[in-house]
Motif scaffolding. Structure first.
Motif, PDB file in Angstrom:
ATOM      1  N   ILE A  65      50.226  37.194  32.445  1.00  0.00           N
ATOM      2  CA  ILE A  65      50.638  37.583  33.793  1.00  0.00           C
ATOM      3  C   ILE A  65      51.285  36.383  34.467  1.00  0.00           C
ATOM      4  O   ILE A  65      50.744  35.277  34.470  1.00  0.00           O
ATOM      5  CB  ILE A  65      49.440  38.093  34.609  1.00  0.00           C
ATOM      6  CG1 ILE A  65      49.003  39.456  34.084  1.00  0.00           C
ATOM      7  CG2 ILE A  65      49.775  38.181  36.096  1.00  0.00           C
ATOM      8  CD1 ILE A  65      47.794  40.034  34.769  1.00  0.00           C
ATOM      9  N   SER A  66      52.442  36.606  35.042  1.00  0.00           N
ATOM     10  CA  SER A  66      53.233  35.512  35.618  1.00  0.00           C
ATOM     11  C   SER A  66      52.946  35.337  37.108  1.00  0.00           C
ATOM     12  O   SER A  66      52.399  36.227  37.769  1.00  0.00           O
ATOM     13  CB  SER A  66      54.723  35.797  35.423  1.00  0.00           C
ATOM     14  OG  SER A  66      55.110  36.926  36.191  1.00  0.00           O
ATOM     15  N   VAL A  79      42.691  45.080  41.407  1.00  0.00           N
ATOM     16  CA  VAL A  79      42.480  44.421  40.115  1.00  0.00           C
ATOM     17  C   VAL A  79      41.119  44.806  39.534  1.00  0.00           C
ATOM     18  O   VAL A  79      40.984  44.984  38.311  1.00  0.00           O
ATOM     19  CB  VAL A  79      42.634  42.895  40.249  1.00  0.00           C
ATOM     20  CG1 VAL A  79      42.233  42.195  38.963  1.00  0.00           C
ATOM     21  CG2 VAL A  79      44.081  42.546  40.602  1.00  0.00           C
ATOM     22  N   ILE A  80      40.112  44.949  40.357  1.00  0.00           N
ATOM     23  CA  ILE A  80      38.817  45.437  39.875  1.00  0.00           C
ATOM     24  C   ILE A  80      38.988  46.824  39.251  1.00  0.00           C
ATOM     25  O   ILE A  80      38.434  47.122  38.185  1.00  0.00           O
ATOM     26  CB  ILE A  80      37.785  45.466  41.016  1.00  0.00           C
ATOM     27  CG1 ILE A  80      37.362  44.034  41.381  1.00  0.00           C
ATOM     28  CG2 ILE A  80      36.557  46.290  40.620  1.00  0.00           C
ATOM     29  CD1 ILE A  80      36.409  43.954  42.553  1.00  0.00           C
ATOM     30  N   GLN A  81      39.779  47.669  39.897  1.00  0.00           N
ATOM     31  CA  GLN A  81      40.035  48.993  39.334  1.00  0.00           C
ATOM     32  C   GLN A  81      40.767  48.886  38.002  1.00  0.00           C
ATOM     33  O   GLN A  81      40.545  49.693  37.093  1.00  0.00           O
ATOM     34  CB  GLN A  81      40.841  49.843  40.324  1.00  0.00           C
ATOM     35  CG  GLN A  81      40.109  50.183  41.612  1.00  0.00           C
ATOM     36  CD  GLN A  81      38.908  51.088  41.386  1.00  0.00           C
ATOM     37  OE1 GLN A  81      38.813  51.788  40.379  1.00  0.00           O
ATOM     38  NE2 GLN A  81      37.972  51.076  42.326  1.00  0.00           N
ATOM     39  N   ARG A 118      51.972  38.078  40.097  1.00  0.00           N
ATOM     40  CA  ARG A 118      50.885  37.898  41.058  1.00  0.00           C
ATOM     41  C   ARG A 118      51.408  37.975  42.485  1.00  0.00           C
ATOM     42  O   ARG A 118      50.815  38.626  43.351  1.00  0.00           O
ATOM     43  CB  ARG A 118      50.183  36.551  40.829  1.00  0.00           C
ATOM     44  CG  ARG A 118      49.074  36.597  39.797  1.00  0.00           C
ATOM     45  CD  ARG A 118      48.356  35.269  39.688  1.00  0.00           C
ATOM     46  NE  ARG A 118      49.134  34.316  38.922  1.00  0.00           N
ATOM     47  CZ  ARG A 118      49.047  34.154  37.614  1.00  0.00           C
ATOM     48  NH1 ARG A 118      48.210  34.890  36.917  1.00  0.00           N
ATOM     49  NH2 ARG A 118      49.786  33.261  36.994  1.00  0.00           N
ATOM     50  N   GLU A 119      52.500  37.283  42.742  1.00  0.00           N
ATOM     51  CA  GLU A 119      53.077  37.285  44.088  1.00  0.00           C
ATOM     52  C   GLU A 119      53.549  38.674  44.479  1.00  0.00           C
ATOM     53  O   GLU A 119      53.392  39.101  45.633  1.00  0.00           O
ATOM     54  CB  GLU A 119      54.231  36.285  44.152  1.00  0.00           C
ATOM     55  CG  GLU A 119      53.774  34.833  44.050  1.00  0.00           C
ATOM     56  CD  GLU A 119      54.927  33.878  43.759  1.00  0.00           C
ATOM     57  OE1 GLU A 119      56.087  34.350  43.697  1.00  0.00           O
ATOM     58  OE2 GLU A 119      54.660  32.667  43.604  1.00  0.00           O
ATOM     59  N   SER A 156      43.760  37.023  35.795  1.00  0.00           N
ATOM     60  CA  SER A 156      44.939  37.712  36.325  1.00  0.00           C
ATOM     61  C   SER A 156      45.356  37.177  37.684  1.00  0.00           C
ATOM     62  O   SER A 156      46.539  37.189  38.028  1.00  0.00           O
ATOM     63  CB  SER A 156      44.667  39.214  36.424  1.00  0.00           C
ATOM     64  OG  SER A 156      43.772  39.522  37.472  1.00  0.00           O
ATOM     65  N   LEU A 157      44.380  36.698  38.449  1.00  0.00           N
ATOM     66  CA  LEU A 157      44.655  36.183  39.791  1.00  0.00           C
ATOM     67  C   LEU A 157      44.708  34.655  39.819  1.00  0.00           C
ATOM     68  O   LEU A 157      44.786  34.056  40.885  1.00  0.00           O
ATOM     69  CB  LEU A 157      43.587  36.688  40.767  1.00  0.00           C
ATOM     70  CG  LEU A 157      43.554  38.214  40.947  1.00  0.00           C
ATOM     71  CD1 LEU A 157      42.350  38.631  41.767  1.00  0.00           C
ATOM     72  CD2 LEU A 157      44.847  38.709  41.583  1.00  0.00           C
ATOM     73  N   LYS A 158      44.670  34.041  38.648  1.00  0.00           N
ATOM     74  CA  LYS A 158      44.729  32.580  38.502  1.00  0.00           C
ATOM     75  C   LYS A 158      43.581  31.927  39.265  1.00  0.00           C
ATOM     76  O   LYS A 158      43.740  30.890  39.918  1.00  0.00           O
ATOM     77  CB  LYS A 158      46.081  32.035  38.980  1.00  0.00           C
ATOM     78  CG  LYS A 158      46.563  30.816  38.209  1.00  0.00           C
ATOM     79  CD  LYS A 158      47.996  30.453  38.601  1.00  0.00           C
ATOM     80  CE  LYS A 158      48.526  29.310  37.746  1.00  0.00           C
ATOM     81  NZ  LYS A 158      49.955  29.004  38.075  1.00  0.00           N
TER      82      LYS A 158
END
Length: 280
Positions: free
Chosen positions: A71-72, A91-93, A76-77, A254-256
């Protein structure tokens, strides 16, 4: 083999937050289709994105399933730009939509019961998915004790590398170290098939973990047979759920947000009787 974890899994299937209902449908379809697995049911089934924001969510969910480490920053942005404060909940989903179908298929391939996906779900908008995940599902899996700690740790470290979780790779579980785990053994995980330090049972567990992570719709009969040969049904179920628990690191990756707690070396931790992580 049914226990309170089956009840928790059922609740995660039927939870349907009103503010994310359409996105949940889109995420479940996207992840299931990406994995070539039957998607989780959804109160509002969505076959394809219908807005720019939904396209962003679908792209993120697809990459989350294929290889979360890729994931870039742009993705994310774009996600946070499209969803704002709802990004974390989305993201939890994605984690549920991505990993519960893997678990279901893994258990079915092993011939183990899956009773937690209801044919006619009674949708519940009042379930707090984050609370269920972090305070019930993950600790509940961590409390399982049919597997020996070294096998549990070897499988965890395989998942840490697969998802490139910096925090996970920096941690070492104390009970596993006390039971014979070592850095030499853990170094062998990368090339486990030729390892003389990892047992045949470890190798069977690692083949299965790899299949759940990389090819969950194509778990070979040989891989399933290896699990059944070396592990009891209770242990095989725990192994499957362990791979899922370890894969919750995909949310942070995924969220760094997976920065290690130590700058160099490794940090010891243990899982207490409540299934909570306690750092040394």
């Amino acid at each position: 083999m049914a226990d309170d974890l089956d009840a928790v899994l059922t609740q995660l299937v039927v939870q349907s937050p009103a503010d994310l209902q359409r996105l949940v449908g889109l995420i479940r379809t996207t992840c299931g289709d990406t994995l070539s697995l039957t998607p989780l049911p959804a109160q509002t089934p969505v076959s394809a994105p219908e807005s720019d924001a939904e396209k962003v969510v679908a792209e993120f969910a697809e990459q989350f399933s294929v290889d979360v480490s890729a994931i870039s920053d742009r993705q994310r942005e774009a996600l946070t730009g499209a969803l704002g404060a709802a990004s974390f909940a989305a993201v939890i989903q994605m984690f549920f939509a991505d990993f519960l179908p893997r678990v279901r298929n893994g258990l079915e391939v092993l011939g183990l019961p899956v009773g937690w996906v209801p044919e006619a779900p009674m949708w519940d908008p009042g379930i707090d998915a984050g609370d269920m995940l972090f305070n019930q599902l993950l600790p509940g899996v961590a409390r399982l004790r049919s597997l020996d700690p070294v096998t549990t740790e070897v499988v965890r470290l395989r998942g840490a590398v697969a998802h490139n979780c910096r925090l996970c790779k920096s941690l070492r579980e104390s009970k596993a170290l006390d039971a014979g785990g070592s850095e030499s053994m853990y170094d062998d995980i990368e090339h486990f098939e030729s390892s003389e330090l990892l047992s045949d049972a470890h190798k069977a567990a690692l083949r299965y973990a790899d299949a759940l992570i990389w090819s969950p719709a194509r778990i070979s009969p040989a891989v399933a047979s290896g699990v059944r040969e070396h592990f009891s049904q209770e242990q095989a179920r725990e192994l499957t759920l362990d791979v899922m628990r370890n894969a919750s690191n995909k949310i942070a990756v995924s969220l760094k947000a997976d920065q290690a707690r130590v700058a160099d070396g490794t940090e010891r931790y243990l899982i207490d009787e409540d299934g909570q992580t306690v750092f040394a």
